[in-house]
Design an enzyme around this catalytic site. Structure first.
Site, PDB file in Angstrom:
ATOM      1  N   ALA A 327       0.782  -1.241   0.000  1.00 18.81           N
ATOM      2  CA  ALA A 327       0.000   0.000   0.000  1.00 18.81           C
ATOM      3  C   ALA A 327       0.816   1.295   0.000  1.00 18.81           C
ATOM      4  O   ALA A 327       0.233   2.371  -0.051  1.00 18.81           O
ATOM      5  CB  ALA A 327      -0.989   0.027   1.172  1.00 18.81           C
ATOM      6  N   ASP A 328       2.147   1.210   0.048  1.00 18.56           N
ATOM      7  CA  ASP A 328       2.935   2.451  -0.040  1.00 18.56           C
ATOM      8  C   ASP A 328       4.315   2.184  -0.637  1.00 18.56           C
ATOM      9  O   ASP A 328       5.328   2.662  -0.135  1.00 18.56           O
ATOM     10  CB  ASP A 328       3.078   3.097   1.339  1.00 18.56           C
ATOM     11  CG  ASP A 328       3.525   4.561   1.245  1.00 18.56           C
ATOM     12  OD1 ASP A 328       3.340   5.173   0.169  1.00 18.56           O
ATOM     13  OD2 ASP A 328       4.056   5.099   2.228  1.00 18.56           O
ATOM     14  N   LEU A 329       4.336   1.424  -1.723  1.00 18.14           N
ATOM     15  CA  LEU A 329       5.596   1.163  -2.417  1.00 18.14           C
ATOM     16  C   LEU A 329       6.085   2.442  -3.082  1.00 18.14           C
ATOM     17  O   LEU A 329       5.323   3.112  -3.789  1.00 18.14           O
ATOM     18  CB  LEU A 329       5.389   0.080  -3.477  1.00 18.14           C
ATOM     19  CG  LEU A 329       6.599  -0.251  -4.360  1.00 18.14           C
ATOM     20  CD1 LEU A 329       7.707  -0.884  -3.525  1.00 18.14           C
ATOM     21  CD2 LEU A 329       6.196  -1.178  -5.499  1.00 18.14           C
ATOM     22  N   THR A 372       1.225   7.708  -1.088  1.00 13.08           N
ATOM     23  CA  THR A 372       2.096   8.821  -1.440  1.00 13.08           C
ATOM     24  C   THR A 372       1.751   9.365  -2.817  1.00 13.08           C
ATOM     25  O   THR A 372       1.601   8.599  -3.770  1.00 13.08           O
ATOM     26  CB  THR A 372       3.570   8.365  -1.416  1.00 13.08           C
ATOM     27  OG1 THR A 372       3.880   7.875  -0.110  1.00 13.08           O
ATOM     28  CG2 THR A 372       4.504   9.525  -1.746  1.00 13.08           C
TER      29      THR A 372
END
Length: 491
Positions: A327-329, A372
């Protein structure tokens, strides 16, 4: 202590904000109290028969009426907060922004805030906030902690740019309806790699709690959501306790699952720090991929890292019975160990999804959009439905960044245009050396599929056949005797 002014960041929870304001009034008796508020504009509008419609699809007149009502309600709320201090001198400032953290930092810089009282641990943990001002955390009318990180920093910090491009902020006067700053006024500032979107809205969090209650067998949450709900949740103690029971179970599931991960390209979880509700990972000495890219990196190493990270994501997505969606690579969450091998880290926003045997193709989770800017799946942002394809979207952006060296914002559009004009060579990062252009173009096209707005077009990270362009490039630069030394651009 200088007590000329004390600023208080306020939200929509009247009970919580009243306790915080009264605490500040009692503990800073000679200071002028200044309330600051970031108004997060809703993405939905009321529609006929009790329904809702996305704001962007409404006509201009409806938008104007809706925003006017929002502003009126917000001004009324701030006026009520001002009344909590009686005859005490109180002022209020606000701006409208679709990123709470960015808005708070903007307020701190523009108003030159030295000391700010915040009622959210999650907000106080944000480095960009702590670096700008002394942060006092007050929960339920009790002082919890004080941060002095701002003393360690000088000059322009994080989130941003010079102070002369900050968004305008207006003081709420006795007869003023305030001033709202359109998101476009802040566009020049939102270019930082670490800009994180968080929907910090109590109504949304209560909805999330209700979802968790209905789906007890598939809990998925983060420590940050637990803290936010505990601090900004409903007044009813039974609901809070119910949410705590569910999320405590979810936390345990998350920690147990993460602690069992064994993959050469995933950072090892060492333990948990209960005091700060945070995960503790092994230290990787060679920094982030973004740092390394800025120093120069040959295409062979870039391709190797992409192959490593594809392997890590495939491992997470194929894990059973609990699949994991990161969910935030992004570039700063890919770290380098002492041997210069890449490892995926920071699982603070990850979701564990219980996968039933007959639902192998539906690994998804409904949750508050977070991630992000530049890497976040637009479909997830709009629908709140997180899937493995959301990780694929972010991975596509990482591929594009490593192959082109361009910034993440609008990178897919730039590459798509280059492919359309048959000018791929013009976007390949020349500092990486002589790319095999045919194979590089195929990988770029695959990355563009990853970034498709249609999730069905995105390649499955676990399907080897889909990732042949990457495998071919990887095979082209794998020496017979595998070495983990960098191909240094300086040599």
């Amino acid at each position: 202590m200088d007590e000329e002014e004390v600023h208080i960041a306020v939200g929509k929870n009247t009970r919580k904000e009243k306790a915080k304001i009264l605490w500040a009034a009692a503990n800073f008796p000679r200071a002028t109290i200044v309330l600051v508020h970031v108004h997060w504009p809703s993405k939905w509008m009321p529609f006929n028969l009790g329904g809702k419609v996305l704001y962007k699809f409404a006509n201009e007149k409806e938008k104007e009426i809706h925003r006017g009502r929002e502003t009126e309600a917000m001004v009324k709320m701030l006026s009520q907060y001002k009344s909590f201090c009686g005859a005490r001198k109180v002022s209020a400032h606000y701006l409208t922004h679709d990123d709470t953290v960015a808005g708070v930092v903007n307020l701190i810089k523009k108003l030159k805030i030295k000391r700010i009282v915040i009622g959210s641990r999650s907000m106080s943990w944000q480095a960009v906030v702590r670096q700008c001002s002394q942060v006092w955390v007050v929960l339920n009318g009790k002082h919890v902690s004080t941060s002095n990180d701002h003393l360690k920093h000088t000059g322009s910090i994080g989130y941003g740019g010079s102070s002369d491009i900050l968004a305008s902020i207006h003081e709420l006067g006795d007869e003023s309806d305030g001033y709202t700053t359109p998101p476009s006024d802040f566009v020049d500032e939102i270019t930082n790699e670490e800009e994180v979107i968080e929907m910090d809205d109590s109504d949304q969090l209560v909805t999330e709690a209700e979802t968790l209650t209905e789906e007890r067998t598939e809990e998925s949450t983060t420590y940050e959501e637990v803290e936010i709900f505990a601090e900004e949740g409903a007044d009813r103690s039974d609901e809070i306790q119910s949410f705590r029971n569910i999320t405590e179970k979810a936390e345990k599931i998350m920690v147990v699952v993460l602690s069992r991960l064994e993959h050469p390209h995933i950072v090892r979880l060492i333990g948990v720090c209960p005091e700060s509700c945070s995960l503790v990972y092994e230290h990787l000495p060679n920094g982030t991929l973004l740092d390394r890219l800025s120093k120069g990196l040959l295409w062979k190493d870039r391709v190797r890292i992409l192959a490593e990270q594809r392997s890590a994501l495939a491992y997470l997505h194929s894990s059973r019975p609990h699949a994991i969606i990161h969910a935030d690579l992004k570039m700063t969450n890919i770290l380098l160990d002492a041997g210069n091998v890449s490892r995926l880290g920071d699982f603070g926003t990850a979701r564990v999804v219980h996968v039933k045997p007959l639902e192998e193709e539906t690994i998804r989770r409904r949750t508050n959009p977070m991630g992000t800017t530049g890497y976040m799946d637009p479909v997830f942002f709009i629908t709140g439905e997180l899937t493995t394809e959301s990780d694929v979207y972010a991975f596509g952006v990482v591929i594009l960044r490593l192959l082109t060296g361009l910034l993440d914002l609008n990178i897919a559009e730039q590459v798509r245009e280059a492919v359309k004009m048959d000018a791929v060579h013009s976007v390949l990062d020349a500092s990486a050396g002589a790319w095999p252009e045919v194979q590089a173009e195929r990988l770029l096209k695959l990355a563009l599929r990853c970034c498709s707005l249609e999730r069905k077009r995105r390649p499955a990270i676990t399907c080897d056949a889909e990732w042949r362009p990457l495998d071919i490039l990887r095979a082209m630069n794998t020496p017979a005797n595998k070495s983990r030394k960098w191909n240094s651009l300086a040599s």
